[in-house]
Design an enzyme around this catalytic site. Structure first.
Site, short mmCIF file in Angstrom:
data_model
loop_
_atom_site.label_atom_id
_atom_site.label_comp_id
_atom_site.label_asym_id
_atom_site.label_seq_id
_atom_site.Cartn_x
_atom_site.Cartn_y
_atom_site.Cartn_z
N CYS A 64 0.76 -1.25 0.14
CA CYS A 64 0.07 -0.12 -0.03
C CYS A 64 0.87 1.10 0.03
CB CYS A 64 -0.85 -0.01 1.30
SG CYS A 64 -0.23 0.41 2.84
N HIS A 101 -2.75 11.22 15.41
CA HIS A 101 -3.31 10.64 14.31
C HIS A 101 -2.35 9.47 13.92
CE1 HIS A 101 -5.32 9.34 10.54
NE2 HIS A 101 -4.32 9.53 9.90
N HIS A 104 -4.84 4.14 9.60
CA HIS A 104 -6.10 3.40 9.69
C HIS A 104 -5.85 1.71 9.83
CE1 HIS A 104 -7.40 7.16 7.95
NE2 HIS A 104 -8.52 7.14 8.53
N ASP A 108 -8.21 -6.04 5.76
CA ASP A 108 -7.53 -6.99 4.55
C ASP A 108 -6.20 -7.44 4.85
OD1 ASP A 108 -6.36 -4.49 4.37
OD2 ASP A 108 -6.75 -4.12 2.50
N ARG A 117 -4.97 -5.07 8.97
CA ARG A 117 -3.71 -4.20 8.38
C ARG A 117 -3.85 -3.06 9.20
NH1 ARG A 117 -3.63 -0.80 3.67
NH2 ARG A 117 -5.50 -1.59 3.19
N CYS A 119 -2.57 0.33 8.84
CA CYS A 119 -1.64 1.21 7.65
C CYS A 119 -1.23 2.42 8.53
CB CYS A 119 -2.73 1.51 6.67
SG CYS A 119 -2.01 2.48 5.20
#
Length: 153
Positions: A64, A101, A104, A108, A117, A119
């Site tokens: 990703c 932050h 996310h 998957d 996952r 990310c």
């Protein structure tokens, strides 16, 4: 037990990208970030509070463009929030004590590792190499890596 917190001093030391990501819920460019292809053993901690978040043992290449992890190191150090921004429904991940932050979480990830996952933006993380865990105050996590090599921590 070590305490972790967000301080004005820590926020003041952030680069513009780190500030945009952690304080303004931004996103750094994919494939052009510090830890996307990083393979060294160690811990990933919140750039603001220092709380341990992820370990290299749970990192994988999801393709990703951002660092991906199968799970947080300390579940209590990560909070999840509904994010309906950008025309999609996602689950935002934030650090509990730093309220940074992070990125996310998606369903998957590798099925054999729980299917998640995480990310995560590199800009929200600081990496502590395995060789510096004790020196940096994270010695209690050294055994995570010692077991892998069959040595004692």
């Amino acid at each position: 037990m070590k305490t972790y917190q967000k301080t004005q001093e820590a926020v003041a030391k952030l680069t513009p990208m780190q500030r945009r990501v952690t304080q303004e819920s931004g996103t750094e460019p994919p494939f052009q970030n510090e830890f996307h292809a990083h393979k060294e053993e160690g811990l990933y901690v919140d750039i603001v509070s220092g709380e341990p978040l992820f370990t290299s043992a749970d990192k994988f290449d999801s393709g990703c463009g951002w660092p991906s992890f199968t799970k947080p190191l300390e579940a209590s150090h990560v909070t999840e929030h509904t994010d309906a921004g950008h025309g999609m429904l996602r689950t935002e991940v934030r650090s509990r004590h730093g309220d940074s932050h992070l990125g996310h979480v998606f369903p998957d990830g590798p099925r054999d590792k729980g299917g998640l996952r995480y990310c995560i933006n590199s800009a929200s993380l600081r990496f502590i190499p395995r060789s510096r865990l004790s020196e940096e105050g994270y010695g209690e996590y050294a055994s995570l890596f010692a077991k892998k090599e069959g040595i004692q921590a």
